[in-house]
Scaffold this motif. Structure first.
Motif, mmCIF file in Angstrom:
data_model
loop_
_atom_site.group_PDB
_atom_site.id
_atom_site.type_symbol
_atom_site.label_atom_id
_atom_site.label_comp_id
_atom_site.label_asym_id
_atom_site.label_seq_id
_atom_site.Cartn_x
_atom_site.Cartn_y
_atom_site.Cartn_z
ATOM 1 N N GLN A 16 -1.982 -19.740 4.112
ATOM 2 C CA GLN A 16 -1.796 -18.703 5.137
ATOM 3 C C GLN A 16 -3.023 -18.605 6.029
ATOM 4 O O GLN A 16 -4.137 -18.866 5.595
ATOM 5 N N PRO A 17 -2.821 -18.204 7.281
ATOM 6 C CA PRO A 17 -3.982 -18.000 8.154
ATOM 7 C C PRO A 17 -4.826 -16.830 7.647
ATOM 8 O O PRO A 17 -4.325 -15.944 6.968
ATOM 9 N N GLY A 18 -6.095 -16.877 7.972
ATOM 10 C CA GLY A 18 -6.979 -15.781 7.606
ATOM 11 C C GLY A 18 -7.884 -16.128 6.446
ATOM 12 O O GLY A 18 -7.967 -17.277 6.005
ATOM 13 N N ASP A 19 -8.555 -15.090 5.954
ATOM 14 C CA ASP A 19 -9.510 -15.274 4.865
ATOM 15 C C ASP A 19 -8.829 -15.062 3.511
ATOM 16 O O ASP A 19 -7.631 -14.809 3.436
ATOM 17 N N ARG A 20 -9.605 -15.174 2.452
ATOM 18 C CA ARG A 20 -9.033 -15.057 1.107
ATOM 19 C C ARG A 20 -8.433 -13.681 0.850
ATOM 20 O O ARG A 20 -7.430 -13.570 0.149
ATOM 21 N N ASP A 21 -9.022 -12.633 1.415
ATOM 22 C CA ASP A 21 -8.427 -11.302 1.246
ATOM 23 C C ASP A 21 -7.048 -11.254 1.903
ATOM 24 O O ASP A 21 -6.103 -10.685 1.343
ATOM 25 N N GLU A 22 -6.928 -11.877 3.060
ATOM 26 C CA GLU A 22 -5.625 -11.929 3.731
ATOM 27 C C GLU A 22 -4.641 -12.800 2.949
ATOM 28 O O GLU A 22 -3.441 -12.506 2.913
ATOM 29 N N HIS A 23 -5.137 -13.836 2.314
ATOM 30 C CA HIS A 23 -4.276 -14.661 1.462
ATOM 31 C C HIS A 23 -3.739 -13.824 0.307
ATOM 32 O O HIS A 23 -2.551 -13.913 -0.043
ATOM 33 N N GLU A 25 -3.421 -10.562 0.283
ATOM 34 C CA GLU A 25 -2.484 -9.581 0.845
ATOM 35 C C GLU A 25 -1.112 -10.217 1.051
ATOM 36 O O GLU A 25 -0.084 -9.598 0.756
ATOM 37 N N TRP A 26 -1.091 -11.441 1.549
ATOM 38 C CA TRP A 26 0.166 -12.153 1.729
ATOM 39 C C TRP A 26 0.858 -12.323 0.372
ATOM 40 O O TRP A 26 2.057 -12.085 0.243
ATOM 41 N N GLN A 120 -16.649 -16.578 3.402
ATOM 42 C CA GLN A 120 -15.520 -17.427 3.006
ATOM 43 C C GLN A 120 -15.952 -18.722 2.335
ATOM 44 O O GLN A 120 -15.138 -19.396 1.718
#
Length: 184
Positions: A16-23, A25-26, A120
């Motif tokens: 997924q796009p973004g950083d590990r926190d966004e991963h 969240e996804w 990251q």
């Protein structure tokens, strides 16, 4: 949830796009779409996979990569980060932690002083630890519900420190990060 489904979810999260926190969240969002039993299965598999990486050799590897300073908490997050490398690489480094010296992302870390690593770059994925818990809590409307369910099932959701053993030798990784320490 099968092992294959577990690793597919991890792989899709990492893509997924973004950083590990966004991963994470996804991943949490994806888990909320699953039946509660599969969320529990995911958490059980995550605990089991993390436990496979709870070895003195991988702790030594984490210490080398972290310039000799890797707390119990950092080691837990490091073991979760290993999942970002994919199933095949994860299995290979659990079997031979010195093999981390051949992983491009690890080599990239060694090529730069630690003070230049971005958030990251750090080999950790703390937020993965919370994805299933947040999804389960959201789905049930109860706080700490997954931790209670895992305890009821007898699943240890955390591990303690790795007991010291014989000195661990990781010659390729030590050579790779010895130079990084001198430059850093």
């Amino acid at each position: 949830m099968t092992d294959e489904a577990f690793w597919q979810l991890i792989g899709r999260a990492v893509e997924q796009p973004g950083d590990r926190d966004e991963h994470a969240e996804w991943l949490t969002e994806e888990l909320t779409r699953l039946p509660l039993a599969q969320v529990v299965d995911f958490a059980v598999r995550l605990a089991a996979v993390r436990a496979r990486a709870d070895t003195p050799e991988l702790l030594a590897a984490a210490h080398l990569i972290h310039a000799g300073s890797c707390s119990e908490y950092s080691f837990r997050s490091f073991r979760l980060w290993l999942l970002t490398l994919g199933r095949e690489t994860f299995d290979a480094v659990v079997a031979d932690p010195d093999g981390l010296a051949g992983v491009e992302r690890v080599r990239a870390l060694a090529a730069r002083p630690m003070r230049e690593w971005s958030a990251q770059d750090w080999p950790e994925w703390e937020s993965l630890d919370f994805a299933a818990h947040e999804a389960f809590d959201e789905s049930t409307g109860r706080d700490c519900a997954l931790a209670e369910e895992l305890a009821r099932l007898g699943v240890a959701d955390s591990t303690g420190p790795v007991p010291p053993g014989d000195p661990v030798r990781l010659p390729r990784l030590a050579e790779l990060f010895e130079g990084a320490t001198v430059r850093g």
